[in-house]
Scaffold this motif. Structure first.
Motif, PDB file in Angstrom:
ATOM      1  N   PRO A   1       0.903  -1.084   0.168  1.00  0.00           N
ATOM      2  CA  PRO A   1      -0.015  -0.015   0.003  1.00  0.00           C
ATOM      3  C   PRO A   1       0.800   1.237  -0.055  1.00  0.00           C
ATOM      4  O   PRO A   1       0.214   2.314  -0.684  1.00  0.00           O
ATOM      5  N   ALA A   2       1.918   1.275   0.652  1.00  0.00           N
ATOM      6  CA  ALA A   2       3.005   2.390   0.661  1.00  0.00           C
ATOM      7  C   ALA A   2       3.905   2.495  -0.356  1.00  0.00           C
ATOM      8  O   ALA A   2       4.668   3.580  -0.657  1.00  0.00           O
ATOM      9  N   SER A   3       4.051   1.375  -1.369  1.00  0.00           N
ATOM     10  CA  SER A   3       5.019   1.394  -2.254  1.00  0.00           C
ATOM     11  C   SER A   3       6.279   1.567  -1.838  1.00  0.00           C
ATOM     12  O   SER A   3       7.126   2.460  -2.428  1.00  0.00           O
ATOM     13  N   THR A   4       6.783   0.806  -0.662  1.00  0.00           N
ATOM     14  CA  THR A   4       8.175   1.102  -0.460  1.00  0.00           C
ATOM     15  C   THR A   4       8.863  -0.230   0.064  1.00  0.00           C
ATOM     16  O   THR A   4       7.982  -1.173   0.332  1.00  0.00           O
ATOM     17  N   LEU A   5      10.198  -0.213   0.052  1.00  0.00           N
ATOM     18  CA  LEU A   5      10.949  -1.314   0.567  1.00  0.00           C
ATOM     19  C   LEU A   5      11.875  -0.810   1.647  1.00  0.00           C
ATOM     20  O   LEU A   5      12.524   0.331   1.322  1.00  0.00           O
ATOM     21  N   THR A   6      11.869  -1.512   2.798  1.00  0.00           N
ATOM     22  CA  THR A   6      12.677  -0.810   4.076  1.00  0.00           C
ATOM     23  C   THR A   6      13.522  -2.092   4.372  1.00  0.00           C
ATOM     24  O   THR A   6      13.388  -3.171   4.365  1.00  0.00           O
ATOM     25  N   LEU A   7      14.908  -1.557   4.292  1.00  0.00           N
ATOM     26  CA  LEU A   7      15.964  -2.751   4.634  1.00  0.00           C
ATOM     27  C   LEU A   7      16.415  -2.055   6.100  1.00  0.00           C
ATOM     28  O   LEU A   7      16.740  -0.844   6.535  1.00  0.00           O
ATOM     29  N   ARG A   8      16.653  -3.007   6.964  1.00  0.00           N
ATOM     30  CA  ARG A   8      17.234  -2.929   8.061  1.00  0.00           C
ATOM     31  C   ARG A   8      18.409  -4.043   8.395  1.00  0.00           C
ATOM     32  O   ARG A   8      18.333  -5.125   7.915  1.00  0.00           O
ATOM     33  N   PRO A   9      19.455  -3.812   9.359  1.00  0.00           N
ATOM     34  CA  PRO A   9      20.294  -4.999   9.667  1.00  0.00           C
ATOM     35  C   PRO A   9      19.614  -6.137  10.319  1.00  0.00           C
ATOM     36  O   PRO A   9      18.575  -5.866  10.987  1.00  0.00           O
ATOM     37  N   THR A  10      20.221  -7.327   9.996  1.00  0.00           N
ATOM     38  CA  THR A  10      19.438  -8.440  10.539  1.00  0.00           C
ATOM     39  C   THR A  10      19.616  -8.414  12.129  1.00  0.00           C
ATOM     40  O   THR A  10      20.700  -7.755  12.756  1.00  0.00           O
ATOM     41  N   SER A  11      18.994  -9.025  12.936  1.00  0.00           N
ATOM     42  CA  SER A  11      18.889  -9.095  14.300  1.00  0.00           C
ATOM     43  C   SER A  11      18.031 -10.335  14.579  1.00  0.00           C
ATOM     44  O   SER A  11      17.091 -10.824  14.303  1.00  0.00           O
ATOM     45  N   THR A  12      18.573 -11.122  15.756  1.00  0.00           N
ATOM     46  CA  THR A  12      18.070 -12.333  16.303  1.00  0.00           C
ATOM     47  C   THR A  12      16.536 -11.745  16.957  1.00  0.00           C
ATOM     48  O   THR A  12      15.965 -12.611  17.457  1.00  0.00           O
ATOM     49  N   SER A  13      16.571 -10.661  17.454  1.00  0.00           N
ATOM     50  CA  SER A  13      15.588 -10.093  18.160  1.00  0.00           C
ATOM     51  C   SER A  13      14.824  -8.699  17.242  1.00  0.00           C
ATOM     52  O   SER A  13      15.516  -7.679  17.811  1.00  0.00           O
ATOM     53  N   PRO A  14      14.383  -8.612  16.263  1.00  0.00           N
ATOM     54  CA  PRO A  14      13.688  -7.778  15.515  1.00  0.00           C
ATOM     55  C   PRO A  14      12.941  -6.696  16.350  1.00  0.00           C
ATOM     56  O   PRO A  14      12.155  -7.064  17.000  1.00  0.00           O
ATOM     57  N   GLN A  15      13.319  -5.568  16.111  1.00  0.00           N
ATOM     58  CA  GLN A  15      12.340  -4.545  16.890  1.00  0.00           C
ATOM     59  C   GLN A  15      11.369  -3.871  15.903  1.00  0.00           C
ATOM     60  O   GLN A  15      11.444  -3.911  14.835  1.00  0.00           O
ATOM     61  N   GLY A  16      10.409  -3.444  16.662  1.00  0.00           N
ATOM     62  CA  GLY A  16       9.427  -2.606  16.008  1.00  0.00           C
ATOM     63  C   GLY A  16       8.391  -3.593  15.107  1.00  0.00           C
ATOM     64  O   GLY A  16       7.909  -3.212  14.104  1.00  0.00           O
ATOM     65  N   LEU A  17       8.147  -4.675  15.551  1.00  0.00           N
ATOM     66  CA  LEU A  17       7.272  -5.717  14.712  1.00  0.00           C
ATOM     67  C   LEU A  17       5.849  -5.170  14.919  1.00  0.00           C
ATOM     68  O   LEU A  17       5.419  -4.739  16.083  1.00  0.00           O
ATOM     69  N   ASP A  18       5.041  -5.232  13.874  1.00  0.00           N
ATOM     70  CA  ASP A  18       3.805  -4.774  13.812  1.00  0.00           C
ATOM     71  C   ASP A  18       2.977  -5.863  14.795  1.00  0.00           C
ATOM     72  O   ASP A  18       2.819  -7.045  14.382  1.00  0.00           O
ATOM     73  N   PRO A  19       2.183  -5.328  15.658  1.00  0.00           N
ATOM     74  CA  PRO A  19       1.366  -6.357  16.752  1.00  0.00           C
ATOM     75  C   PRO A  19       0.230  -6.937  16.106  1.00  0.00           C
ATOM     76  O   PRO A  19      -0.025  -8.165  16.289  1.00  0.00           O
ATOM     77  N   ASP A  20       0.013  -6.161  14.724  1.00  0.00           N
ATOM     78  CA  ASP A  20      -1.174  -6.739  14.119  1.00  0.00           C
ATOM     79  C   ASP A  20      -0.763  -7.871  12.985  1.00  0.00           C
ATOM     80  O   ASP A  20      -1.561  -8.426  12.410  1.00  0.00           O
ATOM     81  N   ALA A  21       0.349  -8.056  12.873  1.00  0.00           N
ATOM     82  CA  ALA A  21       0.892  -8.946  11.921  1.00  0.00           C
ATOM     83  C   ALA A  21       0.797 -10.515  12.222  1.00  0.00           C
ATOM     84  O   ALA A  21       0.742 -10.790  13.420  1.00  0.00           O
ATOM     85  N   HIS A  22       0.454 -11.064  11.432  1.00  0.00           N
ATOM     86  CA  HIS A  22       0.187 -12.466  11.406  1.00  0.00           C
ATOM     87  C   HIS A  22       1.530 -13.295  10.782  1.00  0.00           C
ATOM     88  O   HIS A  22       2.249 -13.199  10.033  1.00  0.00           O
ATOM     89  N   THR A  23       2.298 -13.906  11.858  1.00  0.00           N
ATOM     90  CA  THR A  23       3.431 -14.546  11.949  1.00  0.00           C
ATOM     91  C   THR A  23       3.665 -15.915  11.237  1.00  0.00           C
ATOM     92  O   THR A  23       2.882 -16.819  11.961  1.00  0.00           O
ATOM     93  N   VAL A  24       4.230 -16.215  10.270  1.00  0.00           N
ATOM     94  CA  VAL A  24       4.420 -17.564   9.871  1.00  0.00           C
ATOM     95  C   VAL A  24       5.857 -17.957   9.521  1.00  0.00           C
ATOM     96  O   VAL A  24       6.552 -16.984   9.014  1.00  0.00           O
ATOM     97  N   ASN A  25       6.088 -19.305   9.579  1.00  0.00           N
ATOM     98  CA  ASN A  25       7.527 -19.642   9.099  1.00  0.00           C
ATOM     99  C   ASN A  25       7.222 -19.994   7.468  1.00  0.00           C
ATOM    100  O   ASN A  25       6.504 -20.403   7.146  1.00  0.00           O
ATOM    101  N   VAL A  26       8.660 -19.435   7.184  1.00  0.00           N
ATOM    102  CA  VAL A  26       8.922 -19.633   5.695  1.00  0.00           C
ATOM    103  C   VAL A  26       9.963 -20.842   5.436  1.00  0.00           C
ATOM    104  O   VAL A  26      11.043 -20.920   5.907  1.00  0.00           O
ATOM    105  N   ARG A  27       9.267 -21.554   4.636  1.00  0.00           N
ATOM    106  CA  ARG A  27      10.339 -22.864   4.187  1.00  0.00           C
ATOM    107  C   ARG A  27      10.824 -22.352   2.832  1.00  0.00           C
ATOM    108  O   ARG A  27      10.336 -21.700   1.773  1.00  0.00           O
ATOM    109  N   HIS A  28      12.141 -22.795   2.593  1.00  0.00           N
ATOM    110  CA  HIS A  28      13.141 -22.324   1.405  1.00  0.00           C
ATOM    111  C   HIS A  28      13.435 -23.670   0.712  1.00  0.00           C
ATOM    112  O   HIS A  28      13.814 -24.795   1.204  1.00  0.00           O
TER     113      HIS A  28
END
Length: 309
Positions: A156-183
């Motif tokens: 919706p915002a037409s943006t890509l945001t890049l952050r350093p990797t972290s084992t404990s990501p900050q600022g996660l959206d509380p309304d987000a649905h979290t799923v595991n991703v298989r590669h």
């Protein structure tokens, strides 16, 4: 060198462009920066997502942002202008078969000034793909180039945001649905549950401008998943050639924490009998903000219906 089994840069329908075609070398909006993040404006048109890329510190034009691509690709023209010589040769399986190509080393490239890992990119004639897109593309930015970062694609915002990797990501959206991703094959897969069928893994494919694509054999096994009996013939141009398909609508599918009714679907099969990989594209993803963390193995999907924007 073993490469991905899927290069879905052309899981794109041959729909004539309906938007103005900005120059691939046009001045692009400057990325915005915070101490821990860089946000880059995207150009989204005709169901495709384009991102400005820099090579050797200079603008390299618009590239297709394609999480369904297991490898990166660079256009033959741009590769020639940069003087990139082949360093090997390999092949990849696309939506219509196997295609061979030269590999070139791209050592210094970035998005919004954020350095990406050096890559061996496929040197392809990207013009044949961009003919059905809104703008000419110079390359394909695949999932492997981004998964080492914490990154967010906000449709919706037409943006890509890049952050350093972290084992404990900050600022996660509380309304987000979290799923595991298989590669598998270097691309991200998530689980979908169609009404009337069994769960199926689908590639999360930002390079596809349709809804959902599924193997024809799945329809044969579960004919009750579609809402109409008569399916419409269609075709997509991609790596390996042209894939013949049949289009219709799924009655409903549970995906990324949301029940989606009447989703456009294409059923396709490889001429050589190779199993086709299912994928989910723009018609579904455009309603989401997608944040990948933990090396691309965790997806936090925030559903943003039109009335909430």
């Amino acid at each position: 060198m073993a490469l991905a089994a899927l290069l879905a840069c052309a899981a794109c329908e041959t729909t004539p462009p309906t938007t103005t075609r900005p120059s691939s070398e046009a001045t692009k909006p400057a990325p915005t920066r915070t101490p821990r993040a860089v946000t880059v404006p995207l150009h989204i048109a005709d169901g495709h997502v384009f991102v400005p890329v820099e090579v050797d510190g200079r603008s390299a034009g618009w590239w297709l942002l394609d999480t369904g691509a297991g490898i990166d690709a660079i256009g033959m023209g741009l590769s020639g202008r940069l003087g990139l010589e082949p360093v090997g040769r390999s092949s990849a399986r696309g939506i219509a078969g196997v295609e061979q190509f030269d590999l070139v080393a791209v050592e210094r490239w970035s998005v919004g000034g954020v350095r990406l890992r050096p890559t061996r990119a496929a040197r392809l004639n990207v013009h044949r793909f961009s003919r059905s897109m809104a703008i000419p593309v110079q390359g394909i930015l695949g999932f492997a180039a981004l998964r080492s970062l914490d990154f967010t694609i906000d449709y919706p915002a037409s943006t890509l945001t890049l952050r350093p990797t972290s084992t404990s990501p900050q600022g996660l959206d509380p309304d987000a649905h979290t799923v595991n991703v298989r590669h598998r094959g270097g691309v991200p897969r998530v689980l979908a549950r169609p009404d009337g069928g069994s769960p199926i893994g689908l590639v999360l494919d930002t390079g596809a401008n349709g809804g959902i694509a599924m193997p024809t054999r799945y329809l044969v096994e579960f004919p009750g998943i579609v809402s109409v009996d008569a399916l419409t013939p269609s075709a997509s141009t991609g790596v390996g050639g042209v894939s013949r398909q049949h289009a219709g609508w799924l009655k409903r599918v549970d995906l990324l924490g949301v029940a989606h009714p009447q989703v456009p679907v294409r059923f396709e099969g490889s001429p050589d009998g190779h199993a086709t990989v299912g994928r989910v594209g723009y018609d579904v993803l455009r309603h989401f903000r997608l944040r990948f963390t933990h090396g691309g193995t965790r997806l936090h999907a925030t559903h943003l219906p039109p009335d909430s924007r």
